[in-house]
Design an enzyme around this catalytic site. Structure first.
Site, PDB file in Angstrom:
ATOM      1  N   ASN A   1     -10.315   0.214   0.956  1.00 43.76           N
ATOM      2  CA  ASN A   1      -8.852   0.254   0.832  1.00 43.76           C
ATOM      3  C   ASN A   1      -8.466  -0.228  -0.571  1.00 43.76           C
ATOM      4  O   ASN A   1      -8.586  -1.418  -0.869  1.00 43.76           O
ATOM      5  CB  ASN A   1      -8.243  -0.632   1.924  1.00 43.76           C
ATOM      6  CG  ASN A   1      -6.724  -0.638   1.908  1.00 43.76           C
ATOM      7  OD1 ASN A   1      -6.096  -0.195   0.941  1.00 43.76           O
ATOM      8  ND2 ASN A   1      -6.123  -1.153   2.966  1.00 43.76           N
TER       9      ASN A   1
ATOM     10  N   CYS B   1       0.812  -1.229   0.000  1.00 47.68           N
ATOM     11  CA  CYS B   1       0.000   0.000   0.000  1.00 47.68           C
ATOM     12  C   CYS B   1       0.842   1.275   0.000  1.00 47.68           C
ATOM     13  O   CYS B   1       0.316   2.367  -0.218  1.00 47.68           O
ATOM     14  CB  CYS B   1      -0.934  -0.002   1.206  1.00 47.68           C
ATOM     15  SG  CYS B   1      -2.075  -1.384   1.173  1.00 47.68           S
TER      16      CYS B   1
ATOM     17  N   HIS C   1      -3.064   7.117   3.770  1.00 45.82           N
ATOM     18  CA  HIS C   1      -3.561   5.871   3.183  1.00 45.82           C
ATOM     19  C   HIS C   1      -4.917   5.552   3.802  1.00 45.82           C
ATOM     20  O   HIS C   1      -5.105   5.690   5.010  1.00 45.82           O
ATOM     21  CB  HIS C   1      -2.545   4.752   3.467  1.00 45.82           C
ATOM     22  CG  HIS C   1      -3.008   3.408   3.023  1.00 45.82           C
ATOM     23  ND1 HIS C   1      -3.547   3.180   1.784  1.00 45.82           N
ATOM     24  CD2 HIS C   1      -3.027   2.210   3.667  1.00 45.82           C
ATOM     25  CE1 HIS C   1      -3.866   1.905   1.669  1.00 45.82           C
ATOM     26  NE2 HIS C   1      -3.567   1.297   2.801  1.00 45.82           N
TER      27      HIS C   1
HETATM   28  N1  COA Z   1     -18.241  -7.961  10.799  1.00 48.21           N
HETATM   29  C1  COA Z   1     -18.630  -8.198  12.057  1.00 48.21           C
HETATM   30  N2  COA Z   1     -17.802  -8.561  13.028  1.00 48.21           N
HETATM   31  C2  COA Z   1     -16.503  -8.721  12.702  1.00 48.21           C
HETATM   32  C3  COA Z   1     -16.027  -8.516  11.411  1.00 48.21           C
HETATM   33  C4  COA Z   1     -16.953  -8.116  10.431  1.00 48.21           C
HETATM   34  N3  COA Z   1     -16.608  -7.876   9.153  1.00 48.21           N
HETATM   35  N4  COA Z   1     -14.700  -8.722  11.382  1.00 48.21           N
HETATM   36  C5  COA Z   1     -14.342  -9.074  12.640  1.00 48.21           C
HETATM   37  N5  COA Z   1     -15.444  -9.070  13.434  1.00 48.21           N
HETATM   38  C6  COA Z   1     -15.534  -9.406  14.847  1.00 48.21           C
HETATM   39  C7  COA Z   1     -14.415 -10.290  15.312  1.00 48.21           C
HETATM   40  O1  COA Z   1     -14.662 -11.632  15.014  1.00 48.21           O
HETATM   41  C8  COA Z   1     -14.412 -10.001  16.784  1.00 48.21           C
HETATM   42  O2  COA Z   1     -15.440 -10.751  17.385  1.00 48.21           O
HETATM   43  P1  COA Z   1     -15.242 -11.389  18.862  1.00 48.21           P
HETATM   44  O3  COA Z   1     -15.030 -10.215  19.769  1.00 48.21           O
HETATM   45  O4  COA Z   1     -16.517 -12.112  19.066  1.00 48.21           O
HETATM   46  O5  COA Z   1     -14.048 -12.274  18.743  1.00 48.21           O
HETATM   47  C9  COA Z   1     -14.797  -8.527  16.867  1.00 48.21           C
HETATM   48  O6  COA Z   1     -15.415  -8.217  15.609  1.00 48.21           O
HETATM   49  C10 COA Z   1     -13.614  -7.621  17.054  1.00 48.21           C
HETATM   50  O7  COA Z   1     -12.577  -8.033  16.195  1.00 48.21           O
HETATM   51  P2  COA Z   1     -11.238  -7.284  16.072  1.00 48.21           P
HETATM   52  O8  COA Z   1     -10.372  -7.958  15.057  1.00 48.21           O
HETATM   53  O9  COA Z   1     -10.669  -7.034  17.441  1.00 48.21           O
HETATM   54  O10 COA Z   1     -11.777  -5.905  15.482  1.00 48.21           O
HETATM   55  P3  COA Z   1     -11.002  -4.601  15.247  1.00 48.21           P
HETATM   56  O11 COA Z   1     -11.681  -3.510  15.947  1.00 48.21           O
HETATM   57  O12 COA Z   1      -9.523  -4.740  15.419  1.00 48.21           O
HETATM   58  O13 COA Z   1     -11.254  -4.340  13.684  1.00 48.21           O
HETATM   59  C11 COA Z   1     -10.073  -4.500  11.615  1.00 48.21           C
HETATM   60  C12 COA Z   1     -10.768  -5.264  12.742  1.00 48.21           C
HETATM   61  C13 COA Z   1      -9.545  -5.485  10.611  1.00 48.21           C
HETATM   62  C14 COA Z   1     -11.112  -3.598  10.962  1.00 48.21           C
HETATM   63  C15 COA Z   1      -8.954  -3.618  12.222  1.00 48.21           C
HETATM   64  O14 COA Z   1      -8.139  -4.407  13.054  1.00 48.21           O
HETATM   65  C16 COA Z   1      -8.090  -2.999  11.176  1.00 48.21           C
HETATM   66  O15 COA Z   1      -8.527  -2.131  10.429  1.00 48.21           O
HETATM   67  N6  COA Z   1      -6.799  -3.393  11.121  1.00 48.21           N
HETATM   68  C17 COA Z   1      -5.885  -2.853  10.134  1.00 48.21           C
HETATM   69  C18 COA Z   1      -6.140  -3.528   8.837  1.00 48.21           C
HETATM   70  C19 COA Z   1      -5.473  -2.836   7.697  1.00 48.21           C
HETATM   71  O16 COA Z   1      -5.329  -1.639   7.716  1.00 48.21           O
HETATM   72  N7  COA Z   1      -5.102  -3.580   6.677  1.00 48.21           N
HETATM   73  C20 COA Z   1      -4.574  -3.066   5.481  1.00 48.21           C
HETATM   74  C21 COA Z   1      -3.179  -2.615   5.645  1.00 48.21           C
HETATM   75  S1  COA Z   1      -2.648  -1.722   4.252  1.00 48.21           S
END
Ligand code: COA
Length: 327
Positions: free
Chosen positions: A283, A117, A253
């Site tokens: 993204n 990215c 980004h």
């Molecule tokens: N819909 C509903 N629930 C979801 C879900 C979705 N699409 N994806 C994950 N969950 C759930 C998880 O299973 C978890 O459930 P649990 O508490 O029962 O285990 C809960 O939501 C929280 O998950 P978590 O992974 O802690 O959420 P988060 O707040 O960290 O958000 C991301 C997840 C992926 C959105 C976040 O971590 C993120 O944006 N990370 C960076 C990713 C990124 O930028 N990638 C590209 C890099 S260039």
């Protein structure tokens, strides 16, 4: 010859997005998720998905043609074409070659950049160095992705995040001591190579993973993103003799509104100085920054003299930021 320094300015921008919109409501029917969760946790409302037969080169060519037109240059004046992508049509020929053919940029060198990215910022840094050294005058930098081709549509952790699109910018020689590209900070941290991967996309087989799709540790990626984007922005500003108080617009980004919010807060930047369009496109990896730059100009969010910071992170980890005094 004036006594001014040779630097680069952005002389044209363009963007290209597939027609098809995939909304959160549609994703609710595909995986166990909700519009509310996606909106609150990530900030995306919809993303664009390429049509069958629409590839990275097609979007790259459309974005590049618009950037070229805005620059007022003829295709044969382009010295180098760089395409930042993690989803090329093929590993080779480089997508840059397909763009060169379509535009008729017969005098251009061609190369694809693999920096996930952060690819557009790496491309911009090469453009700046080539121009600053006097070797080249006009460099076309494109970020283009068909992320829909590498998403596991059954994995709710990742499939909601990504979209397809392309953006392009022409960097052109500019003589000035105060305007144009001011500084660049590039970085990487290979210790976190496993946070975000695209297994089965190269020569190494991953028999434990079926097919080729993005695998991500979201939480840790989030933390690394905030830290590295913040530090890169500060370093780039320091190199230019500036602080975040001088920034007129930050184009980060577009991976998650909460990441963007945390970086902006640490930099002390109010919302109106931060460009966010993730709700519309998700993204788009290397394409987020040039698409956003294009839209910031359409919305007249940049005027001559403004300090713009572009700031990205991605798989690798890779990260980087560039400070530009807009001209
Ligand atoms: N819909 C509903 N629930 C979801 C879900 C979705 N699409 N994806 C994950 N969950 C759930 C998880 O299973 C978890 O459930 P649990 O508490 O029962 O285990 C809960 O939501 C929280 O998950 P978590 O992974 O802690 O959420 P988060 O707040 O960290 O958000 C991301 C997840 C992926 C959105 C976040 O971590 C993120 O944006 N990370 C960076 C990713 C990124 O930028 N990638 C590209 C890099 S260039």
């Amino acid at each position: 010859m004036s006594g001014c320094k040779l630097t680069a300015r952005v002389s044209g921008v363009g963007k290209a997005l597939p027609e098809r919109r995939l909304t959160n409501a549609e994703l609710e029917k595909m995986v166990d998720t909700s519009d509310e969760w996606i909106t609150q946790r990530v900030g995306i409302k919809e993303r664009r998905i390429a049509a069958e037969g629409e590839y990275t080169s097609h979007l790259a060519i459309r974005a590049a043609a618009d950037a070229l037109e805005m620059s007022g240059l003829k295709a044969d004046e382009i010295d180098l074409i760089l395409v930042a992508t993690s989803t090329p049509d093929m590993v080779y020929p480089p997508v840059a070659c397909l763009v060169q053919k379509a535009l008729g940029a017969v005098n251009a060198g061609v190369m694809d950049i693999s920096a996930a990215c952060t690819g557009f910022i790496y491309g911009g840094s090469i453009a700046w160095s080539m121009i600053r050294s006097g070797l080249m005058r006009h460099v076309l930098v494109i970020g283009a992705e068909i992320n829909s081709s590498v998403v596991d549509w059954k994995d709710r952790d990742t499939c909601i995040l990504f979209g397809d699109g392309a953006g392009a910018a022409v960097f052109s020689a500019h003589e000035s001591d105060t305007e144009g590209v001011l500084s660049i900070k590039l970085g990487g941290d290979g210790r976190f190579d496993e946070l975000l991967c695209l297994p089965n996309s190269g020569c190494r087989p991953f028999p434990e993973i079926s097919g080729r799709h993005i695998v991500m540790q979201g939480n840790e990626t989030f933390k690394q993103a905030v830290r590295n984007m913040y530090e890169c922005a500060v370093s780039a500003l320091e190199c230019a003799g500036l602080t975040s108080a001088d920034v007129s617009l930050l184009i980060p980004h577009q991976a998650n509104t909460r990441i963007i919010g945390a970086v902006s807060k640490r930099l002390g930047l109010p919302d109106e100085k931060v460009f966010v369009n993730i709700a519309d496109y998700g993204n788009t990896s290397a394409a987020t920054i040039p698409i956003a730059l294009c839209e910031a100009l359409e919305q007249k969010r940049l005027k001559r003299g403004d300090v713009l910071v572009i700031d990205a992170f991605g798989a690798g980890l890779t990260f980087g930021a560039m400070a530009i005094r807009w001209v």
